[in-house]
Design a protein around this motif. Sequence first.
Motif, short mmCIF file in Angstrom:
data_model
loop_
_atom_site.label_atom_id
_atom_site.label_comp_id
_atom_site.label_asym_id
_atom_site.label_seq_id
_atom_site.Cartn_x
_atom_site.Cartn_y
_atom_site.Cartn_z
N GLY A 177 -2.00 4.69 -4.14
CA GLY A 177 -2.76 3.93 -5.13
C GLY A 177 -2.74 2.43 -4.93
O GLY A 177 -3.20 1.68 -5.80
N VAL A 178 -2.24 1.97 -3.79
CA VAL A 178 -2.21 0.54 -3.50
C VAL A 178 -3.64 0.01 -3.34
O VAL A 178 -4.51 0.68 -2.78
N ALA A 179 -3.88 -1.21 -3.83
CA ALA A 179 -5.22 -1.79 -3.78
C ALA A 179 -5.35 -2.93 -2.77
O ALA A 179 -6.47 -3.35 -2.47
N ARG A 180 -4.23 -3.40 -2.24
CA ARG A 180 -4.28 -4.54 -1.32
C ARG A 180 -3.07 -4.49 -0.40
O ARG A 180 -1.95 -4.28 -0.87
N VAL A 181 -3.31 -4.68 0.89
CA VAL A 181 -2.24 -4.67 1.89
C VAL A 181 -2.32 -5.96 2.68
O VAL A 181 -3.36 -6.28 3.26
N SER A 182 -1.22 -6.73 2.69
CA SER A 182 -1.18 -8.00 3.39
C SER A 182 -0.19 -7.94 4.55
O SER A 182 0.83 -7.27 4.46
N LEU A 183 -0.50 -8.68 5.61
CA LEU A 183 0.43 -8.80 6.73
C LEU A 183 1.27 -10.06 6.66
O LEU A 183 2.17 -10.25 7.48
N GLY A 184 0.99 -10.94 5.69
CA GLY A 184 1.78 -12.16 5.54
C GLY A 184 1.77 -12.97 6.83
O GLY A 184 0.73 -13.11 7.48
N PRO A 185 2.93 -13.49 7.24
CA PRO A 185 2.97 -14.29 8.46
C PRO A 185 3.07 -13.46 9.74
O PRO A 185 3.35 -13.99 10.81
N GLY A 186 2.83 -12.16 9.64
CA GLY A 186 3.00 -11.28 10.79
C GLY A 186 2.19 -11.67 12.00
O GLY A 186 2.70 -11.70 13.13
N LEU A 187 0.90 -11.97 11.82
CA LEU A 187 0.06 -12.35 12.95
C LEU A 187 0.55 -13.65 13.59
O LEU A 187 0.56 -13.78 14.81
#
Length: 269
Positions: A220-230
């Motif tokens: 049910g998650v609506a948003r997935v972020s990679l943060g500073p990963g890239l």
Amino acid sequence: MTSQQDKARLLHELHRAGEPLVLANAWDAVSARLVADAGARAVATASASVSWTLGSPDGGGADRDLVLAQTALVVRAVEQPVTADLESGYARTAAGVGETVTALLGTGAVGVNLEDEGRPLDEAAERIAAARAAADAAGVPLFVNARTDVFLHQLGEPEGRPDEAVRRLRAYVEAGADGVFAPGVADPQTIAALVRAVPAPLNVLAAPGSPSVPELAKLGVARVSLGPGLAKVAFAAVRRAAEEVYASGTYTALDGGLTYPELNGLFQG
């Protein structure tokens, strides 16, 4: 799409439980354009990545005006809606957070991420309310993503963190947040519990070892972020290539890089 209001409304629409908005966070015009061309429906900055680019540590070390100028470069580089990570608002007071949000809207961004940094709940909620009020006064339906650092910074006793996170995130929604963010959580049961307990789209920070995007969608998650990963990956490539040429005088780490025409072409036409 030419209107900032239209982009803001689109950003809201892209937050759907079970169909997550995936944000591979950028930090400058090049990274933003590459992310956009890869298929991003919206573009987000990461505060750490932007701070490092500006020569400052993450965690309040960057100059607000420089961060906003960097955000403006990202906005100009892409057609997609842009949401900016502004840490806790680069301000000591709630009124200052409102001023920061007003300045952010001047860059053309249509979303903001604000951290509570473990502040007392009433104070943190007041800062979210100030951000909401500033956006409303400007007539832009800014997507305010309120972050609690309970899990990321391991605040309090482990057994009490889920309830404390829910208490905080609910308060932020009541103060005007459109979405909520709980970085530091990878356990599917905890993620599902947060989705059920908080009446707003949930944002999860993903990294190696996190559930995949399809798995997060089922929760049910609506948003997935990679943060500073890239940024970490990109800067690691720089270090490898630099260390090689200075250590051995060879250049093998440069293999596989993007070509000059590819990069130059991002900004032509």
